[in-house]
Scaffold this active site. Structure first.
Site, PDB file in Angstrom:
ATOM      1  N   GLU A  39     -10.760  -3.098  -3.570  1.00  0.00           N
ATOM      2  CA  GLU A  39     -10.494  -2.947  -2.130  1.00  0.00           C
ATOM      3  C   GLU A  39     -10.581  -1.448  -1.770  1.00  0.00           C
ATOM      4  OE1 GLU A  39      -6.400  -4.047  -1.469  1.00  0.00           O
ATOM      5  OE2 GLU A  39      -6.575  -4.065   0.713  1.00  0.00           O
ATOM      6  N   LYS A 110     -10.269  -8.317   6.170  1.00  0.00           N
ATOM      7  CA  LYS A 110      -9.014  -8.852   5.613  1.00  0.00           C
ATOM      8  C   LYS A 110      -8.136  -9.467   6.702  1.00  0.00           C
ATOM      9  CE  LYS A 110      -5.355  -7.282   2.423  1.00  0.00           C
ATOM     10  NZ  LYS A 110      -4.852  -6.095   1.691  1.00  0.00           N
ATOM     11  N   CYS A 143      -7.309  -8.681  -1.773  1.00  0.00           N
ATOM     12  CA  CYS A 143      -5.961  -8.386  -2.258  1.00  0.00           C
ATOM     13  C   CYS A 143      -4.906  -9.376  -1.791  1.00  0.00           C
ATOM     14  CB  CYS A 143      -5.604  -6.939  -1.907  1.00  0.00           C
ATOM     15  SG  CYS A 143      -4.377  -6.275  -3.073  1.00  0.00           S
ATOM     16  N   VAL A 170      -0.225  -3.844  -5.876  1.00  0.00           N
ATOM     17  CA  VAL A 170       0.959  -3.073  -6.253  1.00  0.00           C
ATOM     18  C   VAL A 170       2.089  -3.980  -6.738  1.00  0.00           C
ATOM     19  CG1 VAL A 170       0.487  -1.044  -4.839  1.00  0.00           C
ATOM     20  CG2 VAL A 170       1.688  -2.958  -3.814  1.00  0.00           C
TER      21      VAL A 170
HETATM   22  C1  ACM Z   1      -2.715  -5.207  -0.941  1.00  0.00           C
HETATM   23  O1  ACM Z   1      -3.005  -6.175  -0.225  1.00  0.00           O
HETATM   24  N1  ACM Z   1      -3.500  -4.144  -1.005  1.00  0.00           N
HETATM   25  C2  ACM Z   1      -1.501  -5.200  -1.738  1.00  0.00           C
END
Ligand code: ACM
Length: 264
Positions: A39, A110, A143, A170
């Site tokens: 990402e 996203k 992510c 994370v």
């Molecule tokens: C994330 O969605 N970068 C934790």
């Protein structure tokens, strides 16, 4: 199909350094059909001001980074999926692109923004899409989309055999959860995570590495370390993801009781 991931540590707000690092890994690698990058691979992650995004975000597909990815895809005769910090007029999106030897193919913005991403990015308004590359159907999610099982389910119901998952993880859960996404949809998944600690104006995040490729049988076909830059490939047969039978009486998709799922 040869599919893989590149796990690396982007330098914050330095697109050229990141692009050079990607090139130096990929140019040395053997040929591949599909490579997934993390990402926000062009920009890094810990934004604290809009001016930082202004510096690195680009329009898709005509920006510097995506044009470079296309050059690399041509050179290697393979397809590349990468996270990109995108700018469209006055707003920013946390996006991913798919490019191939013939050029730009598509993008995904996203949908489920994580934590402070909500301060800087707009959420995508378009649902998940599937793209055909060589003999495979591939979908993209980014992510934190992993925590919403709907993301992978929609892609699988649309025919995705491989779910490409650029990530800057994370929390410690996703690598395990993606095994569930694999078996509950009988798909391959490729999580390309980043590594390293990034600090900016008192905010510090450590990313969890362990990029991985999982199979429709819930196997880990490849997994990277927590903290090393690595490029890894495996040979997969994407036809295995077309069989949604668990046994002779249970089919993952046909056995869904949609009439009882109203609340969804
Ligand atoms: C994330 O969605 N970068 C934790």
């Amino acid at each position: 199909m040869e599919v893989g991931f590149l796990q690396f540590q982007p330098e914050f707000c330095n697109v050229e350094v990141n692009q050079n690092k990607i090139f130096s890994f990929v140019e040395k690698a053997k040929g591949f059909d599909l490579l997934v990058l993390p990402e926000l691979a062009n920009s890094g992650y810990v934004f604290t001001k809009r001016s930082e995004l202004e510096k690195v975000a680009e329009t898709i597909p005509s920006g510097y980074f995506v044009e470079k990815l296309i050059e690399l895809a041509k050179q290697k005769d393979g397809f590349i999926i990468s996270g990109v910090c995108e700018k469209k007029e006055a707003v920013f999106f946390n996006s991913s692109v798919i490019v191939g030897p013939e050029g730009y193919i598509g993008k995904y913005r996203k949908i489920h923004l994580f934590d402070r991403e909500k301060l800087f990015f707009e959420p995508g308004l378009k649902t998940f899409e599937v793209f055909e590359i060589r003999e495979a159907k591939v979908g993209m999610m980014i992510c934190f989309d992993w925590i919403f099982p709907e993301s992978a389910r929609i892609l699988a119901l649309k025919g995705a055999e491989i779910i490409a998952h650029p990530a800057n993880l994370v929390l410690p859960y996703s690598q395990t959860a993606m095994l569930a996404r694999s078996i509950e949809n009988k798909v391959f998944t490729i999580t390309a995570n980043r590594i390293g600690k990034e600090e900016n104006s008192g905010i510090s995040l450590t990313f969890t590495g362990q990029s991985q490729i999982t199979s429709p049988e819930m196997e880990i076909l490849a997994q990277a370390s927590k903290n090393q830059e690595e490029i890894r490939f495996v040979d997969i047969d994407c036809k295995l993801a077309r069989n949604k039978w668990i046994n002779e009486r249970n089919n993952l998709f046909d056995d869904r009781r949609k009439e009882l799922y109203d609340v969804l």
